[in-house]
Design a protein around this motif. Sequence first.
Motif, PDB file in Angstrom:
ATOM      1  N   ALA A 247       0.850  -1.201   0.000  1.00 17.92           N
ATOM      2  CA  ALA A 247       0.000   0.000   0.000  1.00 17.92           C
ATOM      3  C   ALA A 247       0.882   1.245   0.000  1.00 17.92           C
ATOM      4  N   GLY A 248       0.247   2.391  -0.233  1.00 19.73           N
ATOM      5  CA  GLY A 248       0.983   3.656  -0.191  1.00 19.73           C
ATOM      6  C   GLY A 248       1.466   4.073  -1.567  1.00 19.73           C
ATOM      7  N   HIS A 249       1.630   5.404  -1.737  1.00 15.11           N
ATOM      8  CA  HIS A 249       1.995   5.921  -3.055  1.00 15.11           C
ATOM      9  C   HIS A 249       3.342   6.633  -3.059  1.00 15.11           C
ATOM     10  N   ASP A 250       4.140   6.401  -2.049  1.00 10.99           N
ATOM     11  CA  ASP A 250       5.513   6.896  -2.115  1.00 10.99           C
ATOM     12  C   ASP A 250       6.281   6.014  -3.106  1.00 10.99           C
ATOM     13  N   ASN A 253       7.020   2.143  -1.983  1.00 12.92           N
ATOM     14  CA  ASN A 253       5.866   1.264  -1.935  1.00 12.92           C
ATOM     15  C   ASN A 253       5.205   1.089  -3.302  1.00 12.92           C
ATOM     16  N   THR A 254       5.234   2.154  -4.094  1.00 11.42           N
ATOM     17  CA  THR A 254       4.710   2.031  -5.456  1.00 11.42           C
ATOM     18  C   THR A 254       5.545   1.032  -6.247  1.00 11.42           C
ATOM     19  N   SER A 255       6.847   1.105  -6.076  1.00  9.81           N
ATOM     20  CA  SER A 255       7.743   0.188  -6.796  1.00  9.81           C
ATOM     21  C   SER A 255       7.497  -1.269  -6.393  1.00  9.81           C
ATOM     22  N   ARG A 257       4.824  -2.512  -5.019  1.00  2.00           N
ATOM     23  CA  ARG A 257       3.463  -2.896  -5.405  1.00  2.00           C
ATOM     24  C   ARG A 257       3.437  -3.352  -6.863  1.00  2.00           C
ATOM     25  N   ASN A 285      -4.473  -2.711  -3.708  1.00  2.00           N
ATOM     26  CA  ASN A 285      -4.050  -1.366  -3.302  1.00  2.00           C
ATOM     27  C   ASN A 285      -3.914  -0.386  -4.470  1.00  2.00           C
ATOM     28  N   ASP A 286      -4.700  -0.635  -5.527  1.00  2.00           N
ATOM     29  CA  ASP A 286      -4.752   0.316  -6.645  1.00  2.00           C
ATOM     30  C   ASP A 286      -5.932  -0.029  -7.530  1.00  2.00           C
ATOM     31  N   ALA A 289      -4.493   1.463 -12.408  1.00  7.90           N
ATOM     32  CA  ALA A 289      -3.116   1.038 -12.633  1.00  7.90           C
ATOM     33  C   ALA A 289      -2.993  -0.481 -12.547  1.00  7.90           C
TER      34      ALA A 289
END
Length: 362
Positions: A247-250, A253-255, A257, A285-286, A289
């Motif tokens: 989770a998370g969009h930093d 965490n995006t990487s 995910r 968590n998206d 995308a």
Amino acid sequence: MSDPSKHRAETPRASGSLVRRLVPAIIAAVLVTGGVTAAAVVDPFADDPAEPTRRTVGMSISGAMTAQLLEEAPQPVVAGEKLRLTKARKAELKRLEEQRKARLKAERIAAKRAAQPFSFQIASFNVLGSNHTGPGGARRNFPAAGTRTPQGVGVLRSHGTDVVGLQEAKPDQLGTIMRMTGFVGYPGPGAADPDNTVLWDPSRFELVSGSTFPIVFMNRTRPQTIVRLRDKPTQREFYVVNMHPSAGHDARNTSTRVAGWRRGVAEVNALRQSGLPVLVTGDMNDRAAFFCAFLPPTGFVAAVGGSTSGGCRPPGRMPVDWIVGSPDVSFSGYVIDESTVNRRISDHFYISATATVAPAGD
């Protein structure tokens, strides 16, 4: 003066007597020549009362020759033994024929079952782990798991769920759900990390195999679940993959995910080599995308809708929780049950749909 006719009559008799006297000797000689030193020899001309019925010539037979003669002699056939062998052979032939018929029957049944579609209710639910609502948890404004979990079971029952992929399921929550529903699961509450357990109704399905594969979730590697289930009425099999990427969009965490999705793509494409249907549940968590990263390379379809034909076209409304399946699975009756959030049972919706698996080969 002697009578010539008398001499003519006696000549054959004298000649016959000579032959009778010579035959035993000839036989004895032959036996001696062959390495046998005589035995009692029957006189073949013993019908003449004037001659002895049997002539005896002293002999002995070597042990080796005796064994050879016995070996070459025809062996007696015991009638009872022959009968037993015949009965045994008949029984063996009968058994083989029964096996052949049973195999053909099983093949016909399997072919009939493979030609049948089957449907069941599948769901995905992030239960909000009990650690999050306990002391020090990030969701302390929610009721404790002891209150929330039985309410979640009520939601599960209301949708007639047969198979559900859970996320964040801690052992205490799993134990309650399994006890109240009678469901069984893999990896289950006894596993080192049971968060991504898949549960199913054992009256309908049985486990063929279970395994996991790793992805990075947030800051550590965690197992994602694969189960192979068999539908009891049709004996057909399918896979369920249950995931929970970061989770998370930093950036970090995006990487991780996206890396988790890619690993999921590789796993389901490998499972598809078996020819069996594959369904995927999870808190991804998206939204768009995930849809555009996961569905095009797998050819899967989403229960919520959308299309990948001619490009990536996500559906209009998407939660972060998903149910998707291989092209031989179709979905209907898709539901986003918001009551779980509204009643503070969880911070995620309960996602449910009817999955219909097409006949094998379609």
